[in-house]
Design a protein around this motif. Structure first.
Motif, short mmCIF file in Angstrom:
data_model
loop_
_atom_site.label_atom_id
_atom_site.label_comp_id
_atom_site.label_asym_id
_atom_site.label_seq_id
_atom_site.Cartn_x
_atom_site.Cartn_y
_atom_site.Cartn_z
N LYS A 19 43.58 50.43 31.12
CA LYS A 19 44.37 51.32 30.26
C LYS A 19 45.63 51.82 30.93
N SER A 20 45.72 51.68 32.25
CA SER A 20 46.88 52.18 32.99
C SER A 20 47.70 51.08 33.65
N LEU A 21 47.59 49.88 33.11
CA LEU A 21 48.41 48.79 33.64
C LEU A 21 49.88 49.11 33.42
N PRO A 22 50.79 48.77 34.25
CA PRO A 22 50.69 47.91 35.42
C PRO A 22 50.43 48.65 36.74
N THR A 23 50.41 49.98 36.73
CA THR A 23 50.25 50.71 38.00
C THR A 23 48.91 50.49 38.66
N THR A 24 47.92 50.00 37.92
CA THR A 24 46.58 49.77 38.49
C THR A 24 46.41 48.36 39.06
N LEU A 25 47.42 47.52 38.93
CA LEU A 25 47.30 46.13 39.38
C LEU A 25 46.81 45.98 40.83
N PRO A 26 47.29 46.78 41.79
CA PRO A 26 46.82 46.57 43.17
C PRO A 26 45.31 46.73 43.36
N VAL A 27 44.66 47.53 42.53
CA VAL A 27 43.21 47.72 42.69
C VAL A 27 42.40 46.95 41.65
N LEU A 28 42.97 46.69 40.49
CA LEU A 28 42.21 46.08 39.40
C LEU A 28 41.66 44.71 39.77
N GLY A 29 42.45 43.88 40.42
CA GLY A 29 41.98 42.55 40.81
C GLY A 29 40.77 42.62 41.72
N THR A 30 40.78 43.54 42.68
CA THR A 30 39.64 43.68 43.59
C THR A 30 38.43 44.22 42.86
N VAL A 31 38.62 45.18 41.98
CA VAL A 31 37.50 45.71 41.18
C VAL A 31 36.86 44.58 40.38
N MET A 32 37.68 43.74 39.77
CA MET A 32 37.15 42.62 39.00
C MET A 32 36.40 41.63 39.89
N THR A 33 36.93 41.36 41.08
CA THR A 33 36.28 40.44 42.02
C THR A 33 34.94 40.98 42.48
N VAL A 34 34.89 42.25 42.83
CA VAL A 34 33.65 42.87 43.30
C VAL A 34 32.60 42.86 42.17
#
Length: 126
Positions: A19-34
């Motif tokens: 909901k807060s893209l694009p500022t969450t991009l640095p953490v979102l990818g890792t959250v998805m991977t985990v």
């Protein structure tokens, strides 16, 4: 800091971060991977749950090889409150002073907050 391991928590966090893209991009990818098996040995930390002020992703501490290698000791952050970022940098074990690290984030004020904490501790920031 709390480490999120529960798939339901990670899924909820992922939905919240989207909901807060694009500022969450640095953490979102890792959250998805985990959330999908974590082949890269990362961890997701929050200051509180479910109403978090900051999300931090990093390589698991036991997988750090060299305390001087700031590429391996890379941290990604998303914060909802600048005070939560300063508290993270000033007084938690999640970010240790014994290791060189680089911190990634896309929010306004990140550089200033890091500089303030570093100068208060007499540390060098590049």
């Amino acid at each position: 800091m709390l480490i999120l391991r529960c798939p339901a928590q990670l899924q909820l966090l992922e939905e919240t971060l989207r909901k807060s893209l694009p500022t969450t991009l640095p953490v979102l990818g890792t959250v998805m991977t985990v959330a999908r098996g974590n082949p890269a040995s990362h961890e997701v930390l929050v200051d509180s749950w479910p109403n978090f002020g900051i999300v931090l992703t990093r390589l698991r501490p036991e997988d750090h090889r060299d305390p001087r290698d700031y590429y391996i000791n890379q941290l990604s952050v998303f914060y909802q409150d600048k005070g939560a970022l300063q508290a993270l940098l000033e007084g938690t074990e999640a970010v240790t002073q014994e290791r060189a690290f680089q911190i990634l984030g896309m929010q306004d004020g990140l550089d200033e907050a890091v500089q303030e904490v570093a100068s208060a501790r007499g540390m060098k920031v590049e």
